[in-house]
Scaffold this motif. Sequence first.
Motif, PDB file in Angstrom:
ATOM      1  N   LEU A 135       0.871  -1.177   0.000  1.00 44.59           N
ATOM      2  CA  LEU A 135       0.000   0.000   0.000  1.00 44.59           C
ATOM      3  C   LEU A 135       0.908   1.227   0.000  1.00 44.59           C
ATOM      4  CD1 LEU A 135      -2.821  -1.042   2.509  1.00 44.59           C
ATOM      5  CD2 LEU A 135      -2.745  -1.299   0.032  1.00 44.59           C
ATOM      6  N   ASP A 136       0.465   2.284  -0.648  1.00 41.88           N
ATOM      7  CA  ASP A 136       1.324   3.454  -0.799  1.00 41.88           C
ATOM      8  C   ASP A 136       1.413   4.298   0.478  1.00 41.88           C
ATOM      9  OD1 ASP A 136       1.687   2.764  -3.422  1.00 41.88           O
ATOM     10  OD2 ASP A 136       0.047   4.015  -4.149  1.00 41.88           O
ATOM     11  N   ALA A 137       0.345   4.282   1.263  1.00 39.86           N
ATOM     12  CA  ALA A 137       0.307   5.197   2.422  1.00 39.86           C
ATOM     13  C   ALA A 137      -0.628   4.661   3.493  1.00 39.86           C
ATOM     14  CB  ALA A 137      -0.170   6.576   1.963  1.00 39.86           C
ATOM     15  N   VAL A 138      -0.447   5.170   4.695  1.00 31.19           N
ATOM     16  CA  VAL A 138      -1.391   4.867   5.775  1.00 31.19           C
ATOM     17  C   VAL A 138      -1.712   6.157   6.529  1.00 31.19           C
ATOM     18  CG1 VAL A 138       0.453   4.137   7.365  1.00 31.19           C
ATOM     19  CG2 VAL A 138      -1.888   3.410   7.787  1.00 31.19           C
ATOM     20  N   LEU A 139      -2.988   6.321   6.861  1.00 29.32           N
ATOM     21  CA  LEU A 139      -3.454   7.497   7.619  1.00 29.32           C
ATOM     22  C   LEU A 139      -3.834   7.040   9.009  1.00 29.32           C
ATOM     23  CD1 LEU A 139      -4.017   8.445   4.643  1.00 29.32           C
ATOM     24  CD2 LEU A 139      -6.117   9.444   5.495  1.00 29.32           C
ATOM     25  N   GLN A 166      -0.812  11.607   9.640  1.00 30.18           N
ATOM     26  CA  GLN A 166      -1.665  11.666  10.813  1.00 30.18           C
ATOM     27  C   GLN A 166      -2.818  12.608  10.481  1.00 30.18           C
ATOM     28  OE1 GLN A 166       0.646  12.607  14.245  1.00 30.18           O
ATOM     29  NE2 GLN A 166      -0.603  11.262  15.501  1.00 30.18           N
ATOM     30  N   VAL A 167      -4.038  12.214  10.827  1.00 30.81           N
ATOM     31  CA  VAL A 167      -5.166  13.119  10.577  1.00 30.81           C
ATOM     32  C   VAL A 167      -5.014  14.294  11.531  1.00 30.81           C
ATOM     33  CG1 VAL A 167      -7.675  13.377  10.642  1.00 30.81           C
ATOM     34  CG2 VAL A 167      -6.658  11.241   9.790  1.00 30.81           C
ATOM     35  N   SER A 168      -5.005  15.517  10.987  1.00 31.05           N
ATOM     36  CA  SER A 168      -4.871  16.684  11.855  1.00 31.05           C
ATOM     37  C   SER A 168      -6.248  17.184  12.290  1.00 31.05           C
ATOM     38  CB  SER A 168      -4.087  17.800  11.163  1.00 31.05           C
ATOM     39  OG  SER A 168      -4.552  18.011   9.847  1.00 31.05           O
ATOM     40  N   ARG A 169      -7.237  17.069  11.396  1.00 29.26           N
ATOM     41  CA  ARG A 169      -8.610  17.425  11.782  1.00 29.26           C
ATOM     42  C   ARG A 169      -9.592  16.894  10.758  1.00 29.26           C
ATOM     43  NH1 ARG A 169      -8.863  23.841  10.242  1.00 29.26           N
ATOM     44  NH2 ARG A 169      -7.072  23.780   8.830  1.00 29.26           N
ATOM     45  N   THR A 170     -10.821  16.749  11.241  1.00 28.62           N
ATOM     46  CA  THR A 170     -11.928  16.310  10.385  1.00 28.62           C
ATOM     47  C   THR A 170     -12.789  17.536  10.112  1.00 28.62           C
ATOM     48  OG1 THR A 170     -11.883  14.122  11.379  1.00 28.62           O
ATOM     49  CG2 THR A 170     -13.926  14.753  10.278  1.00 28.62           C
ATOM     50  N   LYS A 217       2.027  14.894   7.209  1.00 31.71           N
ATOM     51  CA  LYS A 217       2.970  13.782   7.164  1.00 31.71           C
ATOM     52  C   LYS A 217       3.471  13.475   8.567  1.00 31.71           C
ATOM     53  CE  LYS A 217       4.481  13.813   2.445  1.00 31.71           C
ATOM     54  NZ  LYS A 217       5.480  14.207   1.457  1.00 31.71           N
ATOM     55  N   ALA A 218       3.701  12.190   8.829  1.00 31.79           N
ATOM     56  CA  ALA A 218       4.201  11.760  10.140  1.00 31.79           C
ATOM     57  C   ALA A 218       5.147  10.589   9.905  1.00 31.79           C
ATOM     58  CB  ALA A 218       3.032  11.339  11.022  1.00 31.79           C
ATOM     59  N   SER A 219       5.714  10.077  10.975  1.00 32.49           N
ATOM     60  CA  SER A 219       6.480   8.839  10.812  1.00 32.49           C
ATOM     61  C   SER A 219       6.092   7.898  11.938  1.00 32.49           C
ATOM     62  CB  SER A 219       7.975   9.118  10.799  1.00 32.49           C
ATOM     63  OG  SER A 219       8.304   9.985  11.842  1.00 32.49           O
ATOM     64  N   GLN A 234       7.453  -4.888  20.331  1.00 33.96           N
ATOM     65  CA  GLN A 234       6.470  -5.742  20.985  1.00 33.96           C
ATOM     66  C   GLN A 234       5.171  -5.841  20.186  1.00 33.96           C
ATOM     67  OE1 GLN A 234       7.432  -7.346  23.812  1.00 33.96           O
ATOM     68  NE2 GLN A 234       9.380  -6.392  23.323  1.00 33.96           N
ATOM     69  N   VAL A 235       4.364  -4.841  20.280  1.00 31.24           N
ATOM     70  CA  VAL A 235       3.037  -4.948  19.681  1.00 31.24           C
ATOM     71  C   VAL A 235       2.633  -3.739  18.855  1.00 31.24           C
ATOM     72  CG1 VAL A 235       0.934  -6.147  20.400  1.00 31.24           C
ATOM     73  CG2 VAL A 235       2.448  -5.220  22.154  1.00 31.24           C
ATOM     74  N   ARG A 236       2.939  -2.564  19.340  1.00 22.98           N
ATOM     75  CA  ARG A 236       2.265  -1.401  18.792  1.00 22.98           C
ATOM     76  C   ARG A 236       3.148  -0.565  17.888  1.00 22.98           C
ATOM     77  NH1 ARG A 236      -1.513   1.649  22.903  1.00 22.98           N
ATOM     78  NH2 ARG A 236      -2.107   2.425  20.874  1.00 22.98           N
ATOM     79  N   VAL A 237       2.492   0.204  17.055  1.00 26.93           N
ATOM     80  CA  VAL A 237       3.219   1.242  16.333  1.00 26.93           C
ATOM     81  C   VAL A 237       2.722   2.589  16.859  1.00 26.93           C
ATOM     82  CG1 VAL A 237       3.511  -0.155  14.266  1.00 26.93           C
ATOM     83  CG2 VAL A 237       1.559   1.349  14.439  1.00 26.93           C
ATOM     84  N   TYR A 238       3.590   3.542  16.896  1.00 24.47           N
ATOM     85  CA  TYR A 238       3.240   4.872  17.390  1.00 24.47           C
ATOM     86  C   TYR A 238       3.522   5.887  16.306  1.00 24.47           C
ATOM     87  CZ  TYR A 238       3.904   2.418  21.802  1.00 24.47           C
ATOM     88  OH  TYR A 238       3.847   1.508  22.818  1.00 24.47           O
ATOM     89  N   ALA A 239       2.682   6.900  16.222  1.00 25.43           N
ATOM     90  CA  ALA A 239       2.925   7.961  15.237  1.00 25.43           C
ATOM     91  C   ALA A 239       3.792   9.029  15.857  1.00 25.43           C
ATOM     92  CB  ALA A 239       1.603   8.567  14.823  1.00 25.43           C
ATOM     93  N   LYS A 240       4.632   9.613  15.036  1.00 20.45           N
ATOM     94  CA  LYS A 240       5.475  10.720  15.487  1.00 20.45           C
ATOM     95  C   LYS A 240       5.257  11.833  14.464  1.00 20.45           C
ATOM     96  CE  LYS A 240       9.987  10.114  15.284  1.00 20.45           C
ATOM     97  NZ  LYS A 240      11.022  10.805  14.810  1.00 20.45           N
TER      98      LYS A 240
END
Length: 353
Positions: A194-198, A266-270, A334-336, A342-348
Motif C-alpha cells: 500500500l502506498d500510504a497509511v493514515l 496523521q489526521v490533523s482534523r476532520t 505527514k508523520a512517521s 512488541q506490539v504497537r506502532v506509534y505515530a510521530k
Amino acid sequence: MTLIEQIKRGQFLQATCDFSQSFVAGEWVLDSGVHCQLLYRGVLQITPRELAADAKDIVLSSGIHGDETAPVELIQQIASSVVLGQIQPVHRLLLIIAHPEAINHQQRFMVENMNRLFQVRNFEKNNECRIANALQVAINSFYGTSIAIKPERWHLDLHCAIRPSQHDTFAISPYTDKQTRSNKLFSFIHHAKLDAVLLSNTPSPTFAWYSAEYHGAQALTVELGRVGKLGQNDFTVLAPFQHAILQLITDVALPIIWTSEVEVYQVSRTIVKRHPEFLFTFDDDVANFTFFAEGNEFAVDGDKKYVADTHGEAVVFPNRHVVVGQRAALMVKKASLIFDEQVRVYAKSNPSY
Ligand SMILES: O=C(O)CCC(=O)N[C@@H](CCC(=O)O)C(=O)O
Ligand SMILES: [Zn+2]
C-alpha cells in the motif's frame, strides 16, 4: 439454481446480487472439511476443519459502497477460490459483500451512506440501516464465537476512492484506545505494498472502526484505486494487495517489517459540513493528498473559512455533497512511525509537513 448452489459453483457475487431469488440461509461442508455458512445475503462465514491455537478471525468486507467494485471483485475471487477448494484457509473468515442493491444500481448508496452507521445500533428507517445492523450482529457473533484459544482479530474493510489520488492505494487506521495498531498489521500494509497509511485521531462511525472499538480488531479501511464499473477494474495495481491477502488467509509466514516506502500521515482534523452552503476552493477533480500551504484557504462553510494550519495540510476525501453534520474532508499531515518491537506502532509528527 438456489443461492447456495450458485455459491457452491464459485458465484458468490452473482448470487449475492441476484434479487430474483429470496434469501435462505444455509451451510455445507467442503471435501477438505472446510465449513461454509451463508448467514445473510452477502455474508459468508468460512471455518477450517482444524484451527491452530493462534488462528486468526479475519473479516474481509467489500461493497459497503455500491460503486466501489474492485473490492467486490476481490472478495468474489477469494470466496470462489475457497469454496472450489483452490486455496486452503487456516483462519476463520467472514467474507462480506455488503450492499448488493447499491451494487446493482452502481451507486455509492441508496438513501444514506452506510459507512456512517456503525457507531450505534440504528433505527431501521431504510435498507442501509437494516444492513448495517445485520453486519454489526454478524461481526459480534463471528468474533464472539471464536474457537481458537487467544484469537487475533482482523478486519480489512475494502473501498475505492471517488477522486484521483496522489496515492493509488492507502489504508486508514481508525482511532480507538484499544491496541489495534500492531506491528503485524503494519507489516501487512508493507507486504501489500500500500502506498500510504493514515492514522485517525478521533473515533469515526465506520465499519472498520466498529471492529476496532468494540472487538479490539486489527482493523483498517483500505482504499484500492478508484470507483469503477464491475468487470472493468485494472487489477495490476492491486496485485500485491491480492497476493498479501492470500498469504494472510493461508498463513504464509512473513517477516515483521516496516519501511519508509509507505508514506505515513496523521489526521490533523476532520472537516464537518455545518452549513448547506459548503464549498471547496478547488475543483472536484483535485486529487486526494493535495497539499495546502499554511494560511491557504481550502473551504468555506457558511460564514466560516477554513485555512491550512501551521506548516500546511493535505486534503483527503473532500466531498461537498455530504449531508450537513457529516464529514466533508479529512486534513492530514505527514508523520512517521515508531515501530515497536512488541506490539504497537506509534505515530510521530514531523516538525514540518
Ligand atoms: O473517496 C471518497 O471520498 C470516499 C471513499 C470511501 O468510501 N472512504 C471511506 C473511508 C472511511 C474511513 O475514513 O475510514 C468512507 O468515506 O467511508
Ligand atoms: Zn467507500
